[in-house]
Design a protein around this motif. Structure first.
Motif, PDB file in Angstrom:
ATOM      1  N   LEU A   1     -29.973 -47.684   8.105  1.00  0.00           N
ATOM      2  CA  LEU A   1     -29.269 -46.471   7.687  1.00  0.00           C
ATOM      3  C   LEU A   1     -27.818 -46.832   7.406  1.00  0.00           C
ATOM      4  CD1 LEU A   1     -28.823 -43.398   7.359  1.00  0.00           C
ATOM      5  CD2 LEU A   1     -28.693 -43.249   9.865  1.00  0.00           C
ATOM      6  N   ILE A   2     -27.383 -46.645   6.162  1.00  0.00           N
ATOM      7  CA  ILE A   2     -26.084 -47.133   5.698  1.00  0.00           C
ATOM      8  C   ILE A   2     -25.068 -45.996   5.638  1.00  0.00           C
ATOM      9  CG2 ILE A   2     -24.896 -48.188   3.728  1.00  0.00           C
ATOM     10  CD1 ILE A   2     -27.878 -49.320   3.107  1.00  0.00           C
ATOM     11  N   PHE A   3     -23.869 -46.264   6.195  1.00  0.00           N
ATOM     12  CA  PHE A   3     -22.740 -45.343   6.126  1.00  0.00           C
ATOM     13  C   PHE A   3     -21.647 -46.001   5.286  1.00  0.00           C
ATOM     14  CE2 PHE A   3     -24.179 -44.547  10.707  1.00  0.00           C
ATOM     15  CZ  PHE A   3     -25.106 -43.584  10.322  1.00  0.00           C
ATOM     16  N   PRO A   4     -21.452 -45.588   4.043  1.00  0.00           N
ATOM     17  CA  PRO A   4     -20.379 -46.172   3.226  1.00  0.00           C
ATOM     18  C   PRO A   4     -19.007 -45.791   3.770  1.00  0.00           C
ATOM     19  CG  PRO A   4     -21.428 -44.342   2.088  1.00  0.00           C
ATOM     20  CD  PRO A   4     -22.214 -44.570   3.333  1.00  0.00           C
ATOM     21  N   GLY A   5     -17.995 -46.554   3.344  1.00  0.00           N
ATOM     22  CA  GLY A   5     -16.625 -46.258   3.749  1.00  0.00           C
ATOM     23  C   GLY A   5     -15.960 -45.277   2.800  1.00  0.00           C
TER      24      GLY A   5
ATOM     25  N   SER B   1     -16.032 -50.145   6.832  1.00  0.00           N
ATOM     26  CA  SER B   1     -14.713 -49.545   6.978  1.00  0.00           C
ATOM     27  C   SER B   1     -14.796 -48.255   7.813  1.00  0.00           C
ATOM     28  CB  SER B   1     -14.100 -49.297   5.598  1.00  0.00           C
ATOM     29  OG  SER B   1     -12.743 -48.959   5.693  1.00  0.00           O
ATOM     30  N   ALA B   2     -14.442 -47.088   7.261  1.00  0.00           N
ATOM     31  CA  ALA B   2     -14.602 -45.840   8.015  1.00  0.00           C
ATOM     32  C   ALA B   2     -16.071 -45.589   8.336  1.00  0.00           C
ATOM     33  CB  ALA B   2     -14.018 -44.672   7.234  1.00  0.00           C
ATOM     34  N   GLY B   3     -16.968 -46.020   7.459  1.00  0.00           N
ATOM     35  CA  GLY B   3     -18.390 -45.935   7.771  1.00  0.00           C
ATOM     36  C   GLY B   3     -18.765 -46.839   8.922  1.00  0.00           C
ATOM     37  N   GLY B   4     -18.021 -47.952   9.094  1.00  0.00           N
ATOM     38  CA  GLY B   4     -18.208 -48.795  10.263  1.00  0.00           C
ATOM     39  C   GLY B   4     -17.788 -48.082  11.530  1.00  0.00           C
ATOM     40  N   HIS B   5     -16.714 -47.302  11.423  1.00  0.00           N
ATOM     41  CA  HIS B   5     -16.305 -46.467  12.558  1.00  0.00           C
ATOM     42  C   HIS B   5     -17.407 -45.473  12.899  1.00  0.00           C
ATOM     43  CE1 HIS B   5     -14.282 -42.985  14.462  1.00  0.00           C
ATOM     44  NE2 HIS B   5     -13.563 -43.917  15.056  1.00  0.00           N
ATOM     45  N   LEU B   6     -18.024 -44.885  11.884  1.00  0.00           N
ATOM     46  CA  LEU B   6     -19.089 -43.917  12.120  1.00  0.00           C
ATOM     47  C   LEU B   6     -20.300 -44.590  12.763  1.00  0.00           C
ATOM     48  CD1 LEU B   6     -20.088 -41.032  11.798  1.00  0.00           C
ATOM     49  CD2 LEU B   6     -20.732 -41.581   9.430  1.00  0.00           C
ATOM     50  N   ALA B   7     -20.685 -45.770  12.268  1.00  0.00           N
ATOM     51  CA  ALA B   7     -21.815 -46.486  12.859  1.00  0.00           C
ATOM     52  C   ALA B   7     -21.528 -46.877  14.307  1.00  0.00           C
ATOM     53  CB  ALA B   7     -22.129 -47.733  12.032  1.00  0.00           C
ATOM     54  N   ALA B   8     -20.311 -47.372  14.566  1.00  0.00           N
ATOM     55  CA  ALA B   8     -19.941 -47.742  15.928  1.00  0.00           C
ATOM     56  C   ALA B   8     -19.860 -46.517  16.833  1.00  0.00           C
ATOM     57  CB  ALA B   8     -18.606 -48.490  15.925  1.00  0.00           C
ATOM     58  N   SER B   9     -19.419 -45.383  16.284  1.00  0.00           N
ATOM     59  CA  SER B   9     -19.369 -44.139  17.067  1.00  0.00           C
ATOM     60  C   SER B   9     -20.749 -43.752  17.565  1.00  0.00           C
ATOM     61  CB  SER B   9     -18.782 -43.007  16.219  1.00  0.00           C
ATOM     62  OG  SER B   9     -17.444 -43.260  15.860  1.00  0.00           O
ATOM     63  N   LEU B  10     -21.735 -43.850  16.677  1.00  0.00           N
ATOM     64  CA  LEU B  10     -23.093 -43.520  17.087  1.00  0.00           C
ATOM     65  C   LEU B  10     -23.618 -44.536  18.087  1.00  0.00           C
ATOM     66  CD1 LEU B  10     -25.331 -41.472  16.666  1.00  0.00           C
ATOM     67  CD2 LEU B  10     -26.187 -42.880  14.788  1.00  0.00           C
TER      68      LEU B  10
ATOM     69  N   ILE C   1     -31.471 -40.661  19.479  1.00  0.00           N
ATOM     70  CA  ILE C   1     -30.615 -41.034  18.347  1.00  0.00           C
ATOM     71  C   ILE C   1     -29.946 -42.385  18.548  1.00  0.00           C
ATOM     72  CG2 ILE C   1     -30.183 -38.657  17.608  1.00  0.00           C
ATOM     73  CD1 ILE C   1     -27.488 -38.825  19.109  1.00  0.00           C
ATOM     74  N   ARG C   2     -30.314 -43.112  19.587  1.00  0.00           N
ATOM     75  CA  ARG C   2     -29.699 -44.427  19.803  1.00  0.00           C
ATOM     76  C   ARG C   2     -30.175 -45.401  18.728  1.00  0.00           C
ATOM     77  NH1 ARG C   2     -31.113 -49.372  21.988  1.00  0.00           N
ATOM     78  NH2 ARG C   2     -29.411 -50.555  23.008  1.00  0.00           N
ATOM     79  N   PRO C   3     -29.248 -46.004  17.960  1.00  0.00           N
ATOM     80  CA  PRO C   3     -29.664 -47.041  17.017  1.00  0.00           C
ATOM     81  C   PRO C   3     -30.188 -48.255  17.786  1.00  0.00           C
ATOM     82  CG  PRO C   3     -27.400 -46.302  16.599  1.00  0.00           C
ATOM     83  CD  PRO C   3     -27.793 -45.777  17.937  1.00  0.00           C
ATOM     84  N   ASP C   4     -31.072 -49.005  17.161  1.00  0.00           N
ATOM     85  CA  ASP C   4     -31.605 -50.215  17.786  1.00  0.00           C
ATOM     86  C   ASP C   4     -30.760 -51.438  17.453  1.00  0.00           C
ATOM     87  OD1 ASP C   4     -34.092 -49.002  18.934  1.00  0.00           O
ATOM     88  OD2 ASP C   4     -34.425 -48.547  16.813  1.00  0.00           O
ATOM     89  N   ALA C   5     -29.847 -51.293  16.513  1.00  0.00           N
ATOM     90  CA  ALA C   5     -28.903 -52.348  16.145  1.00  0.00           C
ATOM     91  C   ALA C   5     -27.776 -51.706  15.356  1.00  0.00           C
ATOM     92  CB  ALA C   5     -29.581 -53.436  15.312  1.00  0.00           C
ATOM     93  N   ALA C   6     -26.622 -52.366  15.361  1.00  0.00           N
ATOM     94  CA  ALA C   6     -25.464 -51.877  14.592  1.00  0.00           C
ATOM     95  C   ALA C   6     -24.873 -53.027  13.800  1.00  0.00           C
ATOM     96  CB  ALA C   6     -24.415 -51.276  15.520  1.00  0.00           C
ATOM     97  N   ILE C   7     -24.640 -52.778  12.514  1.00  0.00           N
ATOM     98  CA  ILE C   7     -24.039 -53.753  11.608  1.00  0.00           C
ATOM     99  C   ILE C   7     -22.719 -53.159  11.126  1.00  0.00           C
ATOM    100  CG2 ILE C   7     -24.317 -55.002   9.435  1.00  0.00           C
ATOM    101  CD1 ILE C   7     -27.423 -54.480   9.891  1.00  0.00           C
ATOM    102  N   LEU C   8     -21.613 -53.826  11.411  1.00  0.00           N
ATOM    103  CA  LEU C   8     -20.290 -53.284  11.111  1.00  0.00           C
ATOM    104  C   LEU C   8     -19.535 -54.238  10.193  1.00  0.00           C
ATOM    105  CD1 LEU C   8     -19.228 -52.171  14.713  1.00  0.00           C
ATOM    106  CD2 LEU C   8     -20.633 -50.933  13.056  1.00  0.00           C
TER     107      LEU C   8
ATOM    108  N   PRO D   1     -14.757 -52.869  10.118  1.00  0.00           N
ATOM    109  CA  PRO D   1     -14.759 -51.490  10.613  1.00  0.00           C
ATOM    110  C   PRO D   1     -13.406 -51.002  11.121  1.00  0.00           C
ATOM    111  CG  PRO D   1     -15.571 -52.960  12.310  1.00  0.00           C
ATOM    112  CD  PRO D   1     -15.351 -53.812  11.080  1.00  0.00           C
ATOM    113  N   VAL D   2     -13.141 -49.731  10.912  1.00  0.00           N
ATOM    114  CA  VAL D   2     -12.089 -49.016  11.630  1.00  0.00           C
ATOM    115  C   VAL D   2     -12.613 -48.781  13.044  1.00  0.00           C
ATOM    116  CG1 VAL D   2     -10.777 -46.867  11.787  1.00  0.00           C
ATOM    117  CG2 VAL D   2     -11.276 -47.874   9.537  1.00  0.00           C
ATOM    118  N   ILE D   3     -11.807 -49.098  14.054  1.00  0.00           N
ATOM    119  CA  ILE D   3     -12.268 -48.987  15.442  1.00  0.00           C
ATOM    120  C   ILE D   3     -11.355 -48.126  16.301  1.00  0.00           C
ATOM    121  CG2 ILE D   3     -12.619 -50.291  17.601  1.00  0.00           C
ATOM    122  CD1 ILE D   3     -14.948 -50.525  15.646  1.00  0.00           C
ATOM    123  N   SER D   4     -10.029 -48.251  16.116  1.00  0.00           N
ATOM    124  CA  SER D   4      -9.116 -47.651  17.084  1.00  0.00           C
ATOM    125  C   SER D   4      -7.875 -47.073  16.416  1.00  0.00           C
ATOM    126  CB  SER D   4      -8.695 -48.714  18.115  1.00  0.00           C
ATOM    127  OG  SER D   4      -7.834 -48.166  19.088  1.00  0.00           O
TER     128      SER D   4
END
Length: 267
Positions: free
Chosen positions: A37-41, A116-125, A139-146, A149-152
């Protein structure tokens, strides 16, 4: 390839696009596949088309069922979407799992991939999947690809160079603590693949470093790649997105090797 679009969450305008393999019969049974599942930036005020279909088709070509979420961003009607993008991301994972038989998806092999911001969204989940603010079931992902990413929003992450937090939360950055991802990593955070470029001029390297340190502190299996040079927003790094950076483009092959091994998937 089957292509479809759905609205994964009632009451929002988010749009989920699915790229699904036609059914193949093997030993009399339908072949189920892992999913990405891809979240663009886009800085939470736009959606980068370079990080949508080109990425989906790359994963699709490696045998994955691919999905792209066009989530809510800041606009004249919605000045700061706050929790809405994360709720839409959670609803999308829930929808894919609930429809896994129809989609020919392995329900326990769903990765999120954000840029990027989509990486923040993926990491948030990845860190907030069990939050009481999200009520969508499993809703827990089984893996995360960032990817870069925006993190902090902390000073060392130089948030003044990216307006993502202001677009997401408003000028006052209310609730920034919840969205500083490095502070919410736990032992239950899913295995992660992270890549960045050393000289990223927009989302500085410290963002991914902070996240990887937190993953390491909690013993979360992680693969981390830092490429020596490459501007922000490289996406697939090749001609299909108007780039010519084959060295950074090796991230995808490395990611596929990592994800195939994690999911025990062969195509």
């Amino acid at each position: 390839m089957k292509w479809m679009q759905v609205q994964p969450m009632e009451g929002s305008q988010a749009q989920l696009t699915a790229y699904i393999h036609e059914r193949e019969l093997g030993r009399g049974e339908c072949v189920k596949r892992p999913a990405v599942l891809i979240f663009p930036g886009g800085g939470y005020n736009s959606i980068s088309t370079r990080e949508m279909e080109p990425v989906a088709l790359a994963f699709f070509a490696r045998g994955y069922q691919a999905f792209v979420l066009k989530y809510t961003v800041s606009c004249p009607q919605i000045k700061a979407p706050g929790m809405l993008p994360l709720k839409e991301a959670a609803a999308s994972v829930a929808w894919i799992r609930n429809q896994s038989d129809m989609l020919d998806v392995q329900a326990d092999h769903i990765a999120v991939c954000g840029f990027s911001a989509g990486g923040h969204l993926a990491a948030s989940l990845a860190v907030h999947f069990d939050s009481d603010r999200l009520e969508f079931g499993n809703i827990r992902p089984d893996a995360a690809i960032l990817a870069y990413p925006v993190i902090s929003s902390k000073p060392q992450a130089q948030p003044q160079l990216h307006e993502s937090y202001k677009n997401l939360l408003g000028e006052g950055l209310e609730d920034a603590g919840y969205h500083n991802i490095e502070d919410h990593v736990s032992g239950q955070t899913p295995p992660s693949f992270v890549w960045h470029t050393f000289d990223d001029e927009l989302v500085v390297l410290e963002n991914s470093l902070m996240y990887v340190r937190a993953l390491n502190d909690h013993h979360v299996p992680t693969e981390y790649h830092v490429f020596g040079s490459g501007h922000h927003g490289l996406s697939m790094c090749g001609a299909e997105v108007g780039e010519d950076n084959p060295h950074c483009g090796s991230w995808f092959g490395l990611c596929i090797q990592w994800l195939d091994a994690l999911f025990d998937w062969k195509y």
